[in-house]
Design a protein around this motif. Sequence first.
Motif, PDB file in Angstrom:
ATOM      1  N   ASN A  86       0.841  -1.199   0.000  1.00 55.34           N
ATOM      2  CA  ASN A  86       0.000   0.000   0.000  1.00 55.34           C
ATOM      3  C   ASN A  86       0.879   1.253   0.000  1.00 55.34           C
ATOM      4  O   ASN A  86       1.553   1.547   0.991  1.00 55.34           O
ATOM      5  CB  ASN A  86      -0.897  -0.007   1.235  1.00 55.34           C
ATOM      6  N   PRO A  87       0.880   2.027  -1.084  1.00 59.41           N
ATOM      7  CA  PRO A  87       1.785   3.190  -1.170  1.00 59.41           C
ATOM      8  C   PRO A  87       1.444   4.311  -0.190  1.00 59.41           C
ATOM      9  O   PRO A  87       2.283   5.171   0.076  1.00 59.41           O
ATOM     10  CB  PRO A  87       1.617   3.656  -2.620  1.00 59.41           C
ATOM     11  N   SER A  88       0.236   4.331   0.347  1.00 60.60           N
ATOM     12  CA  SER A  88      -0.141   5.390   1.282  1.00 60.60           C
ATOM     13  C   SER A  88       0.403   5.142   2.683  1.00 60.60           C
ATOM     14  O   SER A  88       0.448   6.058   3.512  1.00 60.60           O
ATOM     15  CB  SER A  88      -1.669   5.525   1.341  1.00 60.60           C
ATOM     16  N   ILE A  89       0.838   3.916   2.963  1.00 54.83           N
ATOM     17  CA  ILE A  89       1.371   3.572   4.290  1.00 54.83           C
ATOM     18  C   ILE A  89       2.866   3.856   4.316  1.00 54.83           C
ATOM     19  O   ILE A  89       3.616   3.401   3.451  1.00 54.83           O
ATOM     20  CB  ILE A  89       1.096   2.092   4.621  1.00 54.83           C
ATOM     21  N   LYS A  90       3.325   4.603   5.317  1.00 59.78           N
ATOM     22  CA  LYS A  90       4.732   4.972   5.428  1.00 59.78           C
ATOM     23  C   LYS A  90       5.456   4.235   6.547  1.00 59.78           C
ATOM     24  O   LYS A  90       6.691   4.176   6.554  1.00 59.78           O
ATOM     25  CB  LYS A  90       4.863   6.485   5.655  1.00 59.78           C
ATOM     26  N   CYS A  91       4.690   3.706   7.491  1.00 57.91           N
ATOM     27  CA  CYS A  91       5.299   3.043   8.648  1.00 57.91           C
ATOM     28  C   CYS A  91       4.434   1.864   9.065  1.00 57.91           C
ATOM     29  O   CYS A  91       3.203   1.975   9.096  1.00 57.91           O
ATOM     30  CB  CYS A  91       5.438   4.037   9.798  1.00 57.91           C
ATOM     31  N   ILE A  92       5.084   0.748   9.372  1.00 52.39           N
ATOM     32  CA  ILE A  92       4.384  -0.442   9.858  1.00 52.39           C
ATOM     33  C   ILE A  92       4.859  -0.715  11.274  1.00 52.39           C
ATOM     34  O   ILE A  92       6.051  -0.945  11.508  1.00 52.39           O
ATOM     35  CB  ILE A  92       4.666  -1.661   8.958  1.00 52.39           C
ATOM     36  N   LEU A  93       3.929  -0.698  12.214  1.00 55.74           N
ATOM     37  CA  LEU A  93       4.235  -1.039  13.602  1.00 55.74           C
ATOM     38  C   LEU A  93       3.620  -2.387  13.933  1.00 55.74           C
ATOM     39  O   LEU A  93       2.463  -2.651  13.584  1.00 55.74           O
ATOM     40  CB  LEU A  93       3.668   0.011  14.566  1.00 55.74           C
ATOM     41  N   THR A  94       4.390  -3.227  14.585  1.00 55.57           N
ATOM     42  CA  THR A  94       3.830  -4.497  15.041  1.00 55.57           C
ATOM     43  C   THR A  94       2.994  -4.259  16.289  1.00 55.57           C
ATOM     44  O   THR A  94       3.340  -3.438  17.144  1.00 55.57           O
ATOM     45  CB  THR A  94       4.949  -5.507  15.345  1.00 55.57           C
ATOM     46  N   ALA A  95       1.904  -4.978  16.403  1.00 54.89           N
ATOM     47  CA  ALA A  95       0.988  -4.776  17.528  1.00 54.89           C
ATOM     48  C   ALA A  95       1.648  -5.141  18.846  1.00 54.89           C
ATOM     49  O   ALA A  95       1.560  -4.416  19.842  1.00 54.89           O
ATOM     50  CB  ALA A  95      -0.284  -5.608  17.324  1.00 54.89           C
ATOM     51  N   ILE A  96       2.319  -6.278  18.842  1.00 55.05           N
ATOM     52  CA  ILE A  96       2.929  -6.836  20.047  1.00 55.05           C
ATOM     53  C   ILE A  96       3.866  -7.947  19.613  1.00 55.05           C
ATOM     54  O   ILE A  96       3.838  -8.380  18.458  1.00 55.05           O
ATOM     55  CB  ILE A  96       1.830  -7.379  21.014  1.00 55.05           C
ATOM     56  N   GLY A  97       4.709  -8.413  20.512  1.00 53.05           N
ATOM     57  CA  GLY A  97       5.594  -9.538  20.206  1.00 53.05           C
ATOM     58  C   GLY A  97       4.905 -10.852  20.550  1.00 53.05           C
ATOM     59  O   GLY A  97       3.738 -11.043  20.263  1.00 53.05           O
ATOM     60  N   GLY A  98       5.657 -11.754  21.175  1.00 48.61           N
ATOM     61  CA  GLY A  98       5.082 -13.054  21.536  1.00 48.61           C
ATOM     62  C   GLY A  98       5.882 -14.195  20.937  1.00 48.61           C
ATOM     63  O   GLY A  98       7.083 -14.326  21.168  1.00 48.61           O
ATOM     64  N   PHE A  99       5.200 -14.999  20.132  1.00 51.32           N
ATOM     65  CA  PHE A  99       5.820 -16.168  19.517  1.00 51.32           C
ATOM     66  C   PHE A  99       5.293 -16.360  18.096  1.00 51.32           C
ATOM     67  O   PHE A  99       4.264 -15.817  17.723  1.00 51.32           O
ATOM     68  CB  PHE A  99       5.501 -17.437  20.324  1.00 51.32           C
ATOM     69  N   HIS A 100       6.055 -17.139  17.321  1.00 53.27           N
ATOM     70  CA  HIS A 100       5.623 -17.705  16.038  1.00 53.27           C
ATOM     71  C   HIS A 100       5.708 -16.763  14.836  1.00 53.27           C
ATOM     72  O   HIS A 100       5.200 -17.100  13.766  1.00 53.27           O
ATOM     73  CB  HIS A 100       4.212 -18.296  16.151  1.00 53.27           C
ATOM     74  N   ALA A 101       6.374 -15.619  14.964  1.00 51.98           N
ATOM     75  CA  ALA A 101       6.604 -14.796  13.776  1.00 51.98           C
ATOM     76  C   ALA A 101       7.490 -15.525  12.775  1.00 51.98           C
ATOM     77  O   ALA A 101       7.436 -15.247  11.569  1.00 51.98           O
ATOM     78  CB  ALA A 101       7.237 -13.461  14.165  1.00 51.98           C
TER      79      ALA A 101
END
Length: 335
Positions: A86-101
């Motif tokens: 998506n070209p309109s998005i400039k930054c991606i933040l992860t919601a939270i950590g945890g496991f299984h990424a």
Amino acid sequence: MPTMTMKLIFPEKLNHGDIVCVISPSKSIQTIGKGSTGQYTLNKARENINNMGLKVISSTETQEVDIFGCLPLKKRLEEFHSAFSNPSIKCILTAIGGFHANQLIPYLDYELIRNNPKIFCGYSDITLLSAAILKKSGLVTYSGPHYSTFGMNKGLNYTIQEFQKCLFQKDPWTITASGFWSEDEWFLNQEDRIFKQNKPITCIQEGTAEGSIIAGNLTTLHLLQGTEYMPEMNDVILILEDLRSSNEITRTLVSLLYSKDTGNIKGLIFGRSPSSSKLDTRTIKHILEIVQLKNIPIAFGIDIGHTTPHTTIPFGGFGKLICDQNGVKLTIIKH
């Protein structure tokens, strides 16, 4: 500056009005938003990010989670690729950590990521995604706060200031320790917080180093040893944190340093760990006697990882570390 196999890509800095997208490659955002306390955290996170002049959008709005509290793998991949495309998005933040990424890594479209570079930020389990993205696409990502981190009502000033220095500005800056730190379960009680006086970053072994930066969670990075997704670990400044016991941290670090993936380490910084880890300067000096990292600067106490607040560090960027009798100076030069 050391050369890497793949050309490095630095994403554009943030500007007022830019859009931040929240995704859940590890645990789902739903694990944060349960009950009135959780919803308050999510609302507060949106408010704090909006106050920086940014706009927040969420990705997949689904109630479907697996037995580990994660979105189904297909959903996680869809929202990851959708955010990058998506070209309109400039930054991606992860919601939270945890496991299984790590379940996502073989299926990520690294060409899509390389052709659509943007800020990607998180810590803990997210470390392995940063590592894989750097290795396979050349994109510099960031070890820094999750979206949920911004849900704090108190003690967030340092985190916001460091986030802005790294992601809004192009100028080099020197990281110094926060004035206060906390290891309380703030997400359960936003009012009765426990803050402790912080100490300056401690010099354990004197020296000076310049190099590429690999920064994140030790245990998570260790999961990539021997895989094609492990980033180059030669001529780097390692900045590591962990929340496990000092015994576990020690053996994992020894394994990492002895790995065929790891070459010449130019500098090493340990992030402050929770008190339960019992990781301190004495333990680190003992580790050094085993691995014999001589003639390089080594420090302890930077604000990353599983205590708060957090600085933001470029994973794949470039920095200079000076440790001497005057203290510790970590300057982020290229980010």
